[in-house]
Write a protein that holds these residues in place. Structure first.
Motif, PDB file in Angstrom:
ATOM      1  N   ALA A   1      30.029 -11.558  22.518  1.00 37.39           N
ATOM      2  CA  ALA A   1      29.286 -12.919  22.727  1.00 37.39           C
ATOM      3  C   ALA A   1      28.635 -13.082  21.469  1.00 37.39           C
ATOM      4  N   SER A   2      27.318 -12.459  20.895  1.00 41.06           N
ATOM      5  CA  SER A   2      26.716 -12.383  19.268  1.00 41.06           C
ATOM      6  C   SER A   2      27.322 -12.899  18.569  1.00 41.06           C
ATOM      7  N   VAL A   3      28.264 -11.863  18.206  1.00 37.18           N
ATOM      8  CA  VAL A   3      28.834 -12.315  16.446  1.00 37.18           C
ATOM      9  C   VAL A   3      30.218 -13.740  17.130  1.00 37.18           C
TER      10      VAL A   3
ATOM     11  N   LEU B   1      28.867 -16.305  18.299  1.00 42.09           N
ATOM     12  CA  LEU B   1      27.771 -17.298  17.977  1.00 42.09           C
ATOM     13  C   LEU B   1      27.759 -16.893  16.744  1.00 42.09           C
ATOM     14  N   ASP B   2      27.110 -15.459  15.961  1.00 44.31           N
ATOM     15  CA  ASP B   2      26.709 -15.607  14.550  1.00 44.31           C
ATOM     16  C   ASP B   2      28.120 -16.459  13.736  1.00 44.31           C
ATOM     17  N   ASP B   3      29.224 -16.479  14.448  1.00 44.83           N
ATOM     18  CA  ASP B   3      30.793 -17.210  13.138  1.00 44.83           C
ATOM     19  C   ASP B   3      30.142 -18.079  13.454  1.00 44.83           C
TER      20      ASP B   3
ATOM     21  N   GLY C   1      14.220  -9.007  21.290  1.00 50.36           N
ATOM     22  CA  GLY C   1      15.158  -9.046  20.315  1.00 50.36           C
ATOM     23  C   GLY C   1      16.103  -9.464  20.092  1.00 50.36           C
ATOM     24  N   LEU C   2      17.795  -8.952  20.371  1.00 48.99           N
ATOM     25  CA  LEU C   2      18.385 -10.098  18.771  1.00 48.99           C
ATOM     26  C   LEU C   2      18.491 -11.864  19.185  1.00 48.99           C
ATOM     27  N   CYS C   3      18.226 -12.058  19.666  1.00 48.95           N
ATOM     28  CA  CYS C   3      18.049 -14.094  19.632  1.00 48.95           C
ATOM     29  C   CYS C   3      16.543 -14.052  18.912  1.00 48.95           C
TER      30      CYS C   3
ATOM     31  N   GLY D   1      15.774 -11.956  16.431  1.00 40.84           N
ATOM     32  CA  GLY D   1      16.205 -11.971  15.381  1.00 40.84           C
ATOM     33  C   GLY D   1      17.210 -12.269  14.082  1.00 40.84           C
ATOM     34  N   GLN D   2      17.487 -12.817  15.619  1.00 37.23           N
ATOM     35  CA  GLN D   2      19.213 -13.765  14.364  1.00 37.23           C
ATOM     36  C   GLN D   2      18.415 -14.666  14.162  1.00 37.23           C
ATOM     37  N   SER D   3      17.275 -14.977  14.615  1.00 39.77           N
ATOM     38  CA  SER D   3      16.673 -16.314  14.992  1.00 39.77           C
ATOM     39  C   SER D   3      15.441 -16.134  13.318  1.00 39.77           C
TER      40      SER D   3
ATOM     41  N   LYS E   1      17.473  -8.376  15.563  1.00 41.76           N
ATOM     42  CA  LYS E   1      18.794  -9.041  15.596  1.00 41.76           C
ATOM     43  C   LYS E   1      20.222  -7.924  15.618  1.00 41.76           C
ATOM     44  N   THR E   2      19.735  -6.287  15.564  1.00 44.47           N
ATOM     45  CA  THR E   2      20.966  -5.308  15.236  1.00 44.47           C
ATOM     46  C   THR E   2      20.363  -3.682  16.468  1.00 44.47           C
ATOM     47  N   GLY E   3      19.217  -3.490  15.736  1.00 44.43           N
ATOM     48  CA  GLY E   3      18.564  -2.444  16.609  1.00 44.43           C
ATOM     49  C   GLY E   3      18.189  -2.827  17.853  1.00 44.43           C
TER      50      GLY E   3
ATOM     51  N   PHE F   1      22.972   1.028  10.469  1.00 43.56           N
ATOM     52  CA  PHE F   1      24.054   0.174  10.908  1.00 43.56           C
ATOM     53  C   PHE F   1      23.999  -1.114  10.036  1.00 43.56           C
ATOM     54  N   GLN F   2      22.402  -1.634  10.550  1.00 47.85           N
ATOM     55  CA  GLN F   2      22.595  -3.045   9.564  1.00 47.85           C
ATOM     56  C   GLN F   2      22.764  -2.657   8.046  1.00 47.85           C
ATOM     57  N   VAL F   3      21.731  -1.935   7.213  1.00 49.77           N
ATOM     58  CA  VAL F   3      21.927  -1.524   6.059  1.00 49.77           C
ATOM     59  C   VAL F   3      23.455  -1.576   5.690  1.00 49.77           C
ATOM     60  N   LYS F   4      24.217  -0.669   6.262  1.00 46.32           N
ATOM     61  CA  LYS F   4      25.460  -0.446   6.056  1.00 46.32           C
ATOM     62  C   LYS F   4      26.783  -1.770   5.901  1.00 46.32           C
ATOM     63  N   ASP F   5      25.951  -2.665   6.857  1.00 45.90           N
ATOM     64  CA  ASP F   5      26.463  -4.055   7.215  1.00 45.90           C
ATOM     65  C   ASP F   5      26.154  -4.921   5.738  1.00 45.90           C
ATOM     66  N   ASP F   6      25.463  -4.946   5.465  1.00 50.72           N
ATOM     67  CA  ASP F   6      24.900  -5.652   4.183  1.00 50.72           C
ATOM     68  C   ASP F   6      25.462  -4.880   3.289  1.00 50.72           C
TER      69      ASP F   6
ATOM     70  N   GLY G   1      37.349  -6.816   7.707  1.00 47.05           N
ATOM     71  CA  GLY G   1      38.515  -8.064   8.222  1.00 47.05           C
ATOM     72  C   GLY G   1      37.647  -8.825   8.247  1.00 47.05           C
ATOM     73  N   LYS G   2      36.300  -9.721   7.834  1.00 46.61           N
ATOM     74  CA  LYS G   2      35.295 -10.252   7.572  1.00 46.61           C
ATOM     75  C   LYS G   2      35.620 -10.813   6.157  1.00 46.61           C
ATOM     76  N   ASP G   3      34.342 -11.461   6.582  1.00 47.68           N
ATOM     77  CA  ASP G   3      34.516 -12.452   5.007  1.00 47.68           C
ATOM     78  C   ASP G   3      34.046 -12.278   4.310  1.00 47.68           C
TER      79      ASP G   3
HETATM   80  C1  IPE Z   1      24.925 -10.468  12.677  1.00 49.61           C
HETATM   81  O1  IPE Z   1      24.478  -9.965  11.369  1.00 49.61           O
HETATM   82  C2  IPE Z   1      24.077  -9.417  13.764  1.00 49.61           C
HETATM   83  C3  IPE Z   1      24.342 -10.072  14.864  1.00 49.61           C
HETATM   84  C4  IPE Z   1      23.286 -10.042  15.980  1.00 49.61           C
HETATM   85  C5  IPE Z   1      25.663 -10.744  15.620  1.00 49.61           C
HETATM   86  P1  IPE Z   1      25.635 -10.649  10.071  1.00 49.61           P
HETATM   87  O2  IPE Z   1      25.970 -11.757  10.608  1.00 49.61           O
HETATM   88  O3  IPE Z   1      25.525  -9.528   9.089  1.00 49.61           O
HETATM   89  O4  IPE Z   1      27.241  -9.572  10.552  1.00 49.61           O
HETATM   90  P2  IPE Z   1      28.705  -9.935  10.375  1.00 49.61           P
HETATM   91  O5  IPE Z   1      28.426  -9.167   8.942  1.00 49.61           O
HETATM   92  O6  IPE Z   1      28.684 -11.340   9.973  1.00 49.61           O
HETATM   93  O7  IPE Z   1      29.017  -9.159  11.719  1.00 49.61           O
END
Ligand code: IPE
Ligand code: IPE
Ligand code: MG
Ligand code: MG
Ligand code: MG
Length: 297
Positions: A88-90, A92-94, A159-161, A163-165, A186-188, A223-228, A239-241
């Motif tokens: 759900a979080s991704v 919405l994130d997209d 938590g997540l909301c 962080g995303q905010s 947002k991730t932790g 995990f988020q450092v690596k995602d960055d 598999g992402k932009d």
């Molecule tokens: C989103 O972080 C973290 C969430 C809580 C969904 P990102 O915006 O960096 O995640 P990706 O790179 O789109 O997967």
């Protein structure tokens, strides 16, 4: 970091394959009751089907293995509940109002297939589904309620909301501790729930909950450092932009690549160190953690 020997014949790839198959089958047959076959139901399935890495449910199950695989069905339901929240979080994130992403897991993002409105409804339905799955667990009422509390804390404004905010409200000036705080939420927060839910179900001793929580806090941030770091990698790999973080603050923008890589390594080592007291009993979690550390996407 000390590495006890693995049981003979055990391989990570076979273990991951078995656990991923369990998770995937359960997600494909998610018991989402709907009186009418509506588009949001299809959008929901799109959001959970398209082959994510499933690290969060894998972590719930690996943590469950620490407790002699007790509460097998409840642990699987907890794992699925966490994955529903993540999906759900991704979704919405997209959305265009957030990261405006076109690709996720190598396929068009849910809103590009089903539209924004159906995607928002599907994400809400996934959150409801996660809660219903926890409520439907067998077992002690007290631990079920504690799981519900933890998962919703991980999702909401603790938590997540939150962080995303904060991530969306990016200021041009920021420092490392601010960014670490945002990313921890947002991730932790959800990674923290991945260890705390199985602990609650298994009735783990307080000091083990503390070790696993410290482990998850380090791993979640790593995990988020690596995602960055992977934000610049090509879509064919992730598999992402690529370059989604142009409008966002990420660890690579702040520190540069070499220092972000060092931070990732330091956090992963700190996570693995927290598993030391469990010795050889936690080889599933330890090997999974190294796999997450070394992931290419
Ligand atoms: C989103 O972080 C973290 C969430 C809580 C969904 P990102 O915006 O960096 O995640 P990706 O790179 O789109 O997967
Ligand atoms: C992406 O998470 C969102 C973040 C929190 C960075 P994953 O990289 O775990 O996404 P999937 O589920 O494997 O697609
Ligand atoms: Mg984002
Ligand atoms: Mg994004
Ligand atoms: Mg990202």
């Amino acid at each position: 970091m000390h590495n006890p020997p693995l049981p003979s014949g055990w391989t990570l790839s076979a273990y991951l394959q078995t656990q991923r198959r369990r998770i995937q089958q359960a997600l494909t047959h998610l018991p989402v009751a709907t009186p009418l076959p509506c588009p949001a139901r299809q959008a929901l399935q799109h959001g959970i089907d398209a082959g994510g890495k499933r690290f969060r449910p894998l972590m719930v199950l690996a943590c469950a293995d620490l407790y002699q695989q007790g509460h097998r069905q409840e642990m699987l339901q907890a794992a699925l509940a966490v994955e529903c929240i993540h999906c759900a979080s991704v979704m919405l994130d997209d959305l265009p109002c957030m990261d405006d992403a076109r690709l996720r897991r190598g396929t068009p993002t849910t809103h590009r297939v089903f539209g924004e409105a159906q995607t928002i409804l599907a994400a809400m339905a996934l959150v409801a589904q996660a809660n219903l799955m926890l409520l439907g667990m067998a077992g002690k009422k007290q631990s079920i309620l504690a799981c519900l509390e933890r998962l919703n804390q991980a999702l909401g404004l603790q938590g997540l909301c939150a962080g995303q905010s904060l991530d969306l409200a990016a200021a041009s000036e920021f420092d490392l501790s601010t960014l670490e705080g945002i990313h921890a939420y947002k991730t932790g927060a959800l990674f923290l729930a991945c260890v705390q839910l199985p602990c609650l179900l298994a009735g783990a001793p307080a000091r083990e909950v503390a070790w696993l929580s410290a482990y998850a806090r380090n791993l979640g941030l790593a995990f988020q450092v690596k995602d960055d770091l992977l934000d610049e990698a090509p879509s064919s790999l992730t598999g992402k932009d690529a370059h989604q973080d142009g409008k966002r603050r990420n660890f690579v923008h702040l520190l540069g690549r070499p220092a972000a890589e060092q931070l990732h390594e330091a956090l992963m080592n700190a996570a693995l160190d927290q598993l030391e007291p469990f010795g050889s009993a936690c080889f599933h979690l330890r090997e999974l953690t190294k796999h997450i550390r070394d992931r290419p996407s």
